[in-house]
Enzyme design. Structure first.
Site, PDB file in Angstrom:
ATOM      1  N   VAL A   1      58.437  19.512  47.462  1.00  0.00           N
ATOM      2  CA  VAL A   1      59.792  20.039  47.305  1.00  0.00           C
ATOM      3  C   VAL A   1      60.561  20.066  48.628  1.00  0.00           C
ATOM      4  O   VAL A   1      61.710  20.492  48.660  1.00  0.00           O
ATOM      5  CB  VAL A   1      59.773  21.470  46.716  1.00  0.00           C
ATOM      6  CG1 VAL A   1      59.200  21.462  45.316  1.00  0.00           C
ATOM      7  CG2 VAL A   1      58.998  22.428  47.625  1.00  0.00           C
ATOM      8  N   GLU A   2      59.916  19.579  49.699  1.00  0.00           N
ATOM      9  CA  GLU A   2      60.609  19.556  50.991  1.00  0.00           C
ATOM     10  C   GLU A   2      60.813  18.105  51.450  1.00  0.00           C
ATOM     11  O   GLU A   2      61.741  17.439  51.018  1.00  0.00           O
ATOM     12  CB  GLU A   2      59.846  20.405  52.007  1.00  0.00           C
ATOM     13  CG  GLU A   2      59.842  21.884  51.608  1.00  0.00           C
ATOM     14  CD  GLU A   2      59.136  22.777  52.594  1.00  0.00           C
ATOM     15  OE1 GLU A   2      59.646  22.941  53.720  1.00  0.00           O
ATOM     16  OE2 GLU A   2      58.052  23.311  52.245  1.00  0.00           O
ATOM     17  N   MET A   3      59.909  17.567  52.281  1.00  0.00           N
ATOM     18  CA  MET A   3      60.110  16.202  52.775  1.00  0.00           C
ATOM     19  C   MET A   3      59.361  15.150  51.959  1.00  0.00           C
ATOM     20  O   MET A   3      59.656  13.963  52.066  1.00  0.00           O
ATOM     21  CB  MET A   3      59.695  16.118  54.244  1.00  0.00           C
ATOM     22  CG  MET A   3      60.573  16.937  55.166  1.00  0.00           C
ATOM     23  SD  MET A   3      60.075  16.694  56.898  1.00  0.00           S
ATOM     24  CE  MET A   3      61.292  17.713  57.737  1.00  0.00           C
TER      25      MET A   3
END
Length: 344
Positions: A135-137
């Protein structure tokens, strides 16, 4: 003449209690807090060299560390906005919304551990987490290494920062370089620091009242040390749990790390440095007003209902924790090559 002398004596005597109170306040404050140092602190097992810091700064701002080539460390830890993104929870890969509020990266080097649940022991470990989080990078160490090795300027920078290594372009070295850069992101010389260093006039009367309340009401039980927090773990809701909006039932905090019952809804005490710059507050990011955050903490952690005047005074003290923001020159990043993995 005698009247003038008497008047002068009364004025002098009137000033003594205030001075004595200031000195007592300073003495008590020094028992709990330490000023932010003006020099970069040492980092365990990672010498903070000029070359590492320069490389780490480039990597911190480079969105190609992410799978989409859109998200950099600075996206969620914006150095122009107090070291976070000023969002309830961060927006990551594919517009996915993260589960927790992004903590500030400023002064993070002074924290005992990183993340709200302390799952990363240091900034090296922390740097690796968001890069790999879906859900980030949403990237992988393998692809990150392929990306960096495909860019000649980065290969040279890694060799300079990590000499005597056969293959210096590694995911581990990326994390060490970012940690070295983040160690420089300190904010000394706040008015509170100036007070701790002996300038009792650095705080006004309301801020001093707030500092006294902060200590006497018990806030210092969790928020002390250099960072006024970030050192230990405590239940959110020692006396009374806040509502489910502020304390989501599904986020059990440190329990997810230790799997022990006594860690249920336990979180690292949030560092309060530059707190006026980093709204919204708490791991859920549901409180946008600093005064409301003070009131929530008083009720849930101390079982105290503060008056409006007390809340105003403590809030004023917290504003005095804003230090000099780091001056960071935006790095010019090397261009990609035909061998650089394409964004996804």
């Amino acid at each position: 003449m005698r009247t003038l002398l008497l008047a002068a004596t009364l004025v002098a005597l009137a000033g003594m209690p205030a001075s004595a109170n200031d000195q007592a306040l300073l003495k008590d404050a020094r028992d709990y807090f330490k000023p932010i140092p003006s020099i970069v602190p040492a980092v365990k097992d990672n010498a903070v060299t000029r070359e590492k810091v320069e490389l780490g700064k480039m990597l911190f701002f480079d969105p190609r560390v992410s799978a989409s080539h859109l998200i950099s460390c600075n996206t969620c830890h914006n150095l122009s906005m107090g070291g976070d993104d000023n969002l309830e929870t961060s927006i990551g890969h594919g517009w996915a919304k993260g589960p927790r509020n992004a903590p500030t990266v400023l002064n993070a080097v002074f924290n005992k551990a990183q993340f709200w649940d302390g799952r990363a022991a240091d900034l090296k470990a922390q740097a690796k987490g968001p890069i790999q989080a879906g859900v980030e990078m949403n990237n992988t160490p393998k692809v990150v290494e392929e990306t960096l090795r495909s860019i000649p300027a980065y290969v040279t920078k890694f060799k300079t920062a990590f000499p005597n290594q056969t293959q210096p372009v590694t995911f581990d070295n990326l994390a060490m370089a970012i940690e070295a850069f983040e160690a420089t992101l300190i904010t000394p010389a706040s008015r509170f620091d100036q007070f701790l260093e002996g300038n009792v006039t650095a705080l006004n009367a309301t801020e001093k009242e707030g500092l006294r309340l902060f200590m006497d009401k018990g806030c210092v039980a969790c928020h002390q040390g250099v960072n006024l927090g970030g050192e230990e773990y405590y239940p959110f809701g020692v006396v009374e749990k806040p509502g489910a909006t502020i304390l989501p039932e599904k986020d059990r905090g440190r329990f997810e790390v230790t799997k022990t019952a006594d860690a249920d809804y336990v979180f690292r005490a949030g560092p309060l440095r530059n707190i006026a710059l980093t709204a919204p507050y708490f791991h859920s990011g549901k409180v946008w007003d600093l005064k409301q955050a003070v009131a929530v903490m008083a009720t849930s952690q101390l079982g105290a209902k503060l008056t409006d005047k007390e809340i105003d005074a403590i809030t004023a003290f917290l504003v005095s924790l804003t230090g000099e923001q780091p001056r960071v020159e935006l790095p010019i990043l090397p261009i990609s090559t035909t061998e650089t993995p394409m964004p996804k």
